[in-house]
Design an enzyme around this catalytic site. Structure first.
Site, PDB file in Angstrom:
ATOM      1  N   CYS A 395      29.026  56.030  14.012  1.00  0.00           N
ATOM      2  CA  CYS A 395      28.220  54.834  13.752  1.00  0.00           C
ATOM      3  C   CYS A 395      27.121  54.652  14.800  1.00  0.00           C
ATOM      4  O   CYS A 395      26.005  54.220  14.479  1.00  0.00           O
ATOM      5  CB  CYS A 395      29.109  53.597  13.690  1.00  0.00           C
ATOM      6  SG  CYS A 395      30.024  53.265  15.205  1.00  0.00           S
ATOM      7  N   HIS A 528      32.567  49.127  17.022  1.00  0.00           N
ATOM      8  CA  HIS A 528      31.587  49.375  15.946  1.00  0.00           C
ATOM      9  C   HIS A 528      30.196  48.970  16.438  1.00  0.00           C
ATOM     10  O   HIS A 528      30.058  48.229  17.424  1.00  0.00           O
ATOM     11  CB  HIS A 528      31.948  48.580  14.692  1.00  0.00           C
ATOM     12  CG  HIS A 528      31.213  48.995  13.466  1.00  0.00           C
ATOM     13  ND1 HIS A 528      30.987  50.310  13.132  1.00  0.00           N
ATOM     14  CD2 HIS A 528      30.645  48.257  12.462  1.00  0.00           C
ATOM     15  CE1 HIS A 528      30.329  50.376  12.000  1.00  0.00           C
ATOM     16  NE2 HIS A 528      30.103  49.130  11.568  1.00  0.00           N
ATOM     17  N   ASP A 549      24.505  48.061   8.138  1.00  0.00           N
ATOM     18  CA  ASP A 549      25.783  48.608   8.619  1.00  0.00           C
ATOM     19  C   ASP A 549      25.888  50.054   8.157  1.00  0.00           C
ATOM     20  O   ASP A 549      25.850  50.328   6.943  1.00  0.00           O
ATOM     21  CB  ASP A 549      26.942  47.789   8.063  1.00  0.00           C
ATOM     22  CG  ASP A 549      28.269  48.126   8.741  1.00  0.00           C
ATOM     23  OD1 ASP A 549      28.393  49.218   9.323  1.00  0.00           O
ATOM     24  OD2 ASP A 549      29.188  47.287   8.692  1.00  0.00           O
TER      25      ASP A 549
END
Length: 615
Positions: A395, A528, A549
């Site tokens: 991520c 995250h 996201d």
């Protein structure tokens, strides 16, 4: 006038021998007596008898009788063949009464055993000097020379009866005028009451006692007597040496028991320590094993377990798809070739890229969204989703690609990104971060990753993004919202900062939609990271962040590119105050380009990383 018997110990007169025996038993046998010649007290009858015979032998002669009375005659004991009788024979002894304490001539085995248990009690025999007339008139001894008396158990311990001369004279007894002391030949073994040494005569016994036990036969006072029998261990004062010896023996036996128990306790203590040491060792091994397993889990979680990086994970997922029938062999080889080409060139293959989202949002806010009073959007940016090769750990790299796509589409940064004209792939981004570490940026972060990211699944955060952008001459800053800024656990100051960031240079821009020239913002929180692309202000004066996201797959994000958007489609982008409730958030915001001098200054400052903390 009846004759009265006088007690030699307390001088009490009693009428008969039975009364005398009872008196001796009650008054002197069951209680401790005192010496009539000195101040010694606390003695038994046997001890008192021995004390008088040894310490006061010179005082045994009594005072002479009154002048108006006849001198009493002295009776001397003759030893018959049977020990059960005590015979008294008269003898002339001058004008004074004599009382002698002698030992028996013969001692039977029974009496020897009794003497051994009672410390050789002495038998006191009293000779009485009286006239022949009084003897002849006596109903008991008128026709015999001896006065035999049966010896009872009481007589064996105490046989000293005192006969009053007045009583004998009143009865008309006449005794011979001469009296003499009869010497006894002792042919039995005498035993010392202190050390149990044996002698064959009374003289030898007396000499032995005076020579060996002089300190015991001296006339002591009450205080010195108690001090002499003081226990050397506990200082307890005993009444005699026998009790002291028994008392000391108890101490010795107790010491033996204590030593035995101490030895057992010592063995138990050693065993307990050994068991405790083994238990501690086992516990430490378990803790070390548990810590090792936890560390391995963390390594796997953050991609530091040397299980391969982007390339290995991509190949494994492609092979797994073929095995499960979701991918044809021809498609497998095609995707593998594209992946190898992307890694070789360092350019992302674009398989997870979604473009045109901001254009669709601008159109939507201009024609719809009546609940929104105004919206601020960043410069054009593409959305990058996670692929099969970086799922679970990539991520940070995907958000870095979004940020670079926003920077590359701005003309203000083209001169700074001469070496980066295209969006790099994940292995290329790993290489660019390693190059920044080699330049000297963030040495602590480099040591955390051992200076290596390529070929790993290591997670990256705000510090690594900052180092890479700074090495590319991009001016940026890290802001740390280290704690919630409201009582409800939210971060309203974060929303205010984002609003000021996008509205700084376009504060007077007309219209509902404000398109800022500022790039997107990298947003990091625990576990995250995401990308902030805008913020909207609602008519109720509340704010809502617009966030990309990388966890959203391309199929869902592509729905936002349609021109007929509705309010429900924006749910994956909108984040209200209540949606951001992590304890800490960090952002990386681009502020412009860096000159070589400014880059050198920031390089030195990155030796010790300090983020701006808000609040």
């Amino acid at each position: 006038m009846s004759s009265m018997l006088v007690c030699d110990i307390c001088t009490q007169e009693v009428p008969s021998e039975d009364d005398m025996k009872s008196h001796l038993l009650l008054a002197h046998m069951e209680e401790n007596s005192c010496c009539p010649f000195c101040t010694v007290v606390g003695l038994t009858y046997d001890e008192l008898t021995y004390h008088i015979n040894t310490a006061h032998s010179d005082s045994l002669e009594l005072e002479p009788w009154n002048n108006d009375e006849e001198q009493p005659q002295e009776f001397q004991k003759a030893a018959p063949s049977s020990p059960e009788y005590i015979d008294r024979s008269p003898a002339a002894v001058g004008s004074k009464q004599h009382i002698e304490h002698i030992l028996p001539e013969q001692i039977s085995p029974v009496s020897l055993e009794k003497n051994s248990t009672k410390q050789n009690n002495l038998v006191e025999c009293i000779q009485i000097d009286d006239t022949t007339e009084s003897l002849n008139s006596s109903p008991v001894a008128s026709n015999t020379e001896y006065l035999p008396l049966p010896v009872t158990p009481l007589d064996s311990d105490v046989c000293n009866a005192s006969f009053d001369s007045d009583s004998l004279r009143e009865s008309g007894c006449q005794a011979s005028a001469s009296a003499q002391h009869t010497d006894f030949d002792v042919d039995t073994v005498m035993e010392c009451p202190f050390c149990c040494e044996t002698t064959i005569s009374i003289e030898e016994l007396e000499f032995h006692v005076k020579m060996e036990h002089a300190d015991l036969v001296d006339t002591p006072t009450k205080e010195t007597s108690r001090q002499r029998f003081e226990c050397p261990i506990c200082s307890l004062v005993c009444p005699n040496c026998r009790i002291l010896q028994e008392h000391v023996n108890l101490h010795l036996e107790e010491n033996v028991r204590n030593e035995a128990s101490a030895d057992g306790f010592s063995k138990d203590s050693i065993l307990a320590r050994q068991l405790q040491a083994e238990e501690d060792k086992h516990r430490r091994e378990e803790e070390a094993q548990k810590e090792k397993l936890e560390f391995q889990k963390l390594q796997r979680k953050f991609g530091l377990d040397n299980s391969g990086g982007f390339r290995q994970q991509s190949m494994q997922n492609l092979e797994r798809a073929v095995v499960r029938g979701r991918l044809q062999p021809m498609e497998f080889h095609l995707q593998k070739a594209q992946m190898m080409e992307s890694i070789a060139t360092g350019v992302d293959d674009g398989r997870t890229t979604t473009s045109g989202v901001l254009e669709a949002l601008r159109h939507y806010y201009s024609n719809a969204a009546p609940e929104v009073s105004r919206v601020w959007l960043c410069s054009p940016v593409d959305h990058f989703s996670n692929s099969a090769g970086d799922k679970g750990w990539g991520c940070g790299f995907r958000n870095c690609q979004m940020l670079l796509s926003s920077i590359l589409k701005s003309s203000s940064y083209r001169n700074s990104l001469q070496g980066c004209r295209y969006i790099p792939c994940i292995p290329k981004l790993q290489s660019m971060i390693e190059n920044a570490w080699r330049e000297g940026f963030d040495p602590q972060g480099a040591s955390h990753f051992n200076g290596k990211l390529q070929g790993t699944k290591a997670w990256i955060g705000a510090c690594e993004i900052y180092c890479m952008l700074t090495s590319l001459h991009i001016k940026c800053q890290i802001l740390d919202f280290h704690k919630p800024s409201s009582s409800s656990g939210t971060h309203p100051l974060l929303f205010d900062w984002v609003l000021n960031y996008y509205s700084f240079d376009v504060c007077h821009s007309p219209g509902k939609v404000v398109c800022s020239s500022k790039p997107a913002i990298y947003l990091q929180h625990q576990g995250h990271s995401r990308t902030i692309v805008g913020i909207e202000e609602r008519k109720n004066k509340s704010y809502c962040l617009l966030i990309f996201d990388p966890g959203h797959p391309p199929e869902i994000v592509q729905r936002l590119t349609r021109h007929n958007l509705d309010n429900s489609a924006l749910k994956i982008l909108r984040k209200h105050f209540s949606s951001l409730k992590h304890k800490q958030y960090q952002i990386v915001a681009v502020e412009g380009a860096l000159s070589p001098e400014e880059k050198a200054v920031r390089l030195q400052k990155s030796k010790v990383f300090r983020a701006e903390r808000i609040p």
